[in-house]
Design an enzyme around this catalytic site. Structure first.
Site, PDB file in Angstrom:
ATOM      1  N   ASN A 278       0.836  -1.198   0.000  1.00  0.00           N
ATOM      2  CA  ASN A 278       0.000   0.000   0.000  1.00  0.00           C
ATOM      3  C   ASN A 278       0.876   1.255   0.000  1.00  0.00           C
ATOM      4  O   ASN A 278       1.610   1.465   0.960  1.00  0.00           O
ATOM      5  CB  ASN A 278      -0.904  -0.006   1.240  1.00  0.00           C
ATOM      6  CG  ASN A 278      -1.962   1.070   1.196  1.00  0.00           C
ATOM      7  OD1 ASN A 278      -2.221   1.659   0.154  1.00  0.00           O
ATOM      8  ND2 ASN A 278      -2.570   1.355   2.330  1.00  0.00           N
ATOM      9  N   ASP A 305       9.937   1.624   2.874  1.00  0.00           N
ATOM     10  CA  ASP A 305       8.653   1.224   3.464  1.00  0.00           C
ATOM     11  C   ASP A 305       8.722  -0.239   3.902  1.00  0.00           C
ATOM     12  O   ASP A 305       7.798  -1.021   3.676  1.00  0.00           O
ATOM     13  CB  ASP A 305       7.484   1.468   2.509  1.00  0.00           C
ATOM     14  CG  ASP A 305       6.121   1.339   3.200  1.00  0.00           C
ATOM     15  OD1 ASP A 305       6.077   1.226   4.443  1.00  0.00           O
ATOM     16  OD2 ASP A 305       5.094   1.344   2.491  1.00  0.00           O
TER      17      ASP A 305
END
Length: 424
Positions: A278, A305
C-alpha cells in the site's frame, strides 16, 4: 580506533565528489580524504571497485516494536538495516501502543541504543492513538526524540485536524511525513484498479485514492508553511504535483520505494499476498513516470517502506494478506540494478537520494562524507551479482515479490560512528 578505506569510488553529494579516494577515520570521525593516505591504521579496508558513500538513511521503516514483535523488533530490524547498508532509519508510529507519548519514544530510543547497529529515529503519530481526532503534543514528542510526525498506514481524513497538526509541526520545526490515501475511496481494494484486478477477480485501488490526498496535503503545506514529505509515491500525477509544488516554492519533498520503480501491475503473476503493498504496484506508465521523476530530481528520496509480516499472514491470497513487503535488504541491489545500471540515475544521485537528501528532509547533520563529520559510511560492490533469496534475510519478515530475481549490487561494509557493524 583508526580505519583506513583505500581506493574506493567516493560518492559525496554534499561536495559533488565522485572520484577514487582514500578515507581515514579516527575515533568515529572522518579525519581526512585524499588520493593517497599513507598511515598505519588499526584496520585497512580495500574498497577497490566499490562505491563508498555516506551511510544510507531510510525515512520509512516499520519495526513493529512495541506490540507486534513476532513480525519484527528493534534488534532484528536493526540487523536488517545494517546488512542493507543503512546507518539511520526512521520507524513509523503505527505500533501497539502507538508512538503518541514520550514513554514510547524513550522505549524505542533506549532499545535502539542498546542494540547499537543503526541509528533508530522514532516518528511520532500526528493524532492520539492514530484515531484522527486530537493532535499529539508535538513539542513533547520532539523533546523525547522523534525526528518527524506521521500517521503512516493511513491518512488523517479530517482536514481541519490535519491543518492544526501542520501548524503545530511548522512551529516545532518538525517535518510531516504523509501517507496519502483517501480511505473512503479504497472500498476494499487490494491491488491497482485495472486489467489485472479484473483478471484476478479482486477489488482495485484507483490512482485517485493517492492523488486526492497528495493534492490536499500540498495545499495545506502551502497554507501552513509545514515541511511536507510525501511517502511512497506511486502515481504519475503525484510526480507532476510535486514538480508544480516545488516550482511554486512550497516546502515539499517526496520519496519513491524500490518496488514502485522496479515492478508494475504487469509483474503480478498470481493471486499471491507478496504482491500486496500500500500503495499498490501501479501501471507501467506510472512506474516510468516515477523513474523519470527520480532521474529529473523531482523525487528526492528512495525509501523502503520496510513492512515485515509473518509467513502465515503473507501466505494468504491478495484479499486475505496484510499490505506490505520487506525492503531493507534488497533496496541497494534494486536501486543499482533498475536505476543505476539502466542509466536512469548516476551513482552520485543514488548517494543523494539514499543518504544526503533524507538527511536534509530531517534536518540532520548526516548524509555526508565531509571531513570532521561522523563516520557513517556504506561500502557497496556495484558489480557483484546474486539471486535474491528471502531465506538469507536477517529480518524476521521474508515477504517479498523479488524472490528469485537476479540483481547487481551488494553491501560489503556498513560503518556506524566509525565502527564496522556489518561486514559481508
Amino acid at each position: 580506533m583508526t580505519i583506513l578505506i583505500k581506493n574506493g569510488r567516493v560518492l559525496n553529494p554534499s561536495e559533488n565528489i565522485d572520484r577514487i579516494l582514500d578515507i581515514l577515520i579516527e575515533d568515529g570521525i572522518i579525519k581526512k580524504k585524499a588520493e593517497h593516505i599513507d598511515v598505519t591504521a588499526d584496520r585497512v579496508i580495500d574498497a577497490s571497485g566499490c562505491y563508498v558513500m555516506p551511510g544510507l538513511i531510510d525515512l520509512h521503516v516499520h519495526f513493529r516494536d512495541p506490540g507486534q514483535t513476532y513480525k519484527e523488533d528493534i534488534v532484528t530490524g536493526s540487523m536488517a538495516a545494517a546488512k542493507g547498508g543503512f546507518t539511520t532509519v526512521c520507524c513509523m508510529p503505527n505500533t501497539k501502543p502507538v508512538v503518541d507519548n514520550a514513554d514510547t519514544v524513550k522505549y524505542i530510543v533506549d532499545k535502539a541504543k542498546q542494540t547499537g547497529l543503526t541509528n533508530v529515529l522514532p516518528v511520532g503519530a500526528v493524532t492520539k492513538s492514530m484515531e484522527g481526532k486530537e493532535i499529539t503534543d508535538i513539542n513533547e514528542l520532539k523533546a523525547a526524540g522523534i525526528c518527524a510526525v506521521s500517521e503512516d498506514g493511513k491518512s488523517v481524513m479530517n482536514s481541519g485536524v490535519y491543518r492544526k497538526a501542520m501548524i503545530a509541526a511548522a512551529k516545532a520545526d518538525v517535518p510531516v511525513l504523509a501517507h496519502c490515501e483517501d480511505i473512503n475511496l479504497v472500498q476494499g481494494g487490494v491491488i491497482n484498479l485495472g486489467d489485472k484486478s479484473e483478471q484476478l477477480g479482486v477489488k482495485g485501488i484507483s490512482n485517485a485514492v493517492e492523488d486526492i490526498i497528495a493534492l490536499r496535503d500540498i495545499l495545506l503545506a502551502r497554507e501552513t508553511g509545514a515541511r511536507l514529505h510525501l511517502c511512497h509515491c506511486s502515481t504519475k500525477d503525484s510526480v507532476e504535483m510535486v514538480k508544480q509544488a516545488k516550482a511554486e516554492g512550497i516546502k515539499v519533498t517526496a520519496e519513491v520505494c524500490p518496488h514502485h520503480f522496479s515492478m508494475c501491475t504487469d509483474d503480478i503473476v498470481s493471486d499471491d499476498g507478496n504482491y500486496k503493498m500500500n500503495p499498490p504496484l501501479r501501471t507501467r506508465e506510472d512506474m516510468e513516470a516515477l523513474i523519470q521523476g527520480l532521474k529529473d530530481d523531482i523525487m528526492d528520496v528512495i525509501s523502503t517502506d520496510h513492512a515485515p509480516h509473518s509467513a502465515e499472514e503473507k501466505a494468504k491470497n491478495l484479499t486475505g494478506a496484510p499490505f506490505g513487503i520487506v525492503g531493507l535488504e534488497t533496496s541497494v541491489a534494486l536501486t543499482i540494478t533498475n536505476l543505476v545500471k539502466q542509466g536512469h540515475i548516476t551513482p552520485l544521485q543514488m548517494a543523494a537520494k539514499m543518504s544526503y537528501n533524507p538527511a536534509k528532509v530531517l534536518g540532520l547533520e548526516k548524509g555526508t562524507l565531509d571531513e570532521g563529520k561522523t563516520a557513517d559510511i556504506t561500502i557497496i560492490d556495484p558489480e557483484e551479482t546474486y539471486v535474491i533469496d528471502p531465506a538469507t534475510f536477517v529480518s524476521k519478515g521474508k515477504n517479498t515479490p523479488f524472490a528469485g530475481k537476479k540483481v547487481s549490487g551488494n553491501v560489503k561494509y556498513t560503518i556506524l560512528n566509525g565502527k564496522v557493524v556489518y561486514n559481508d
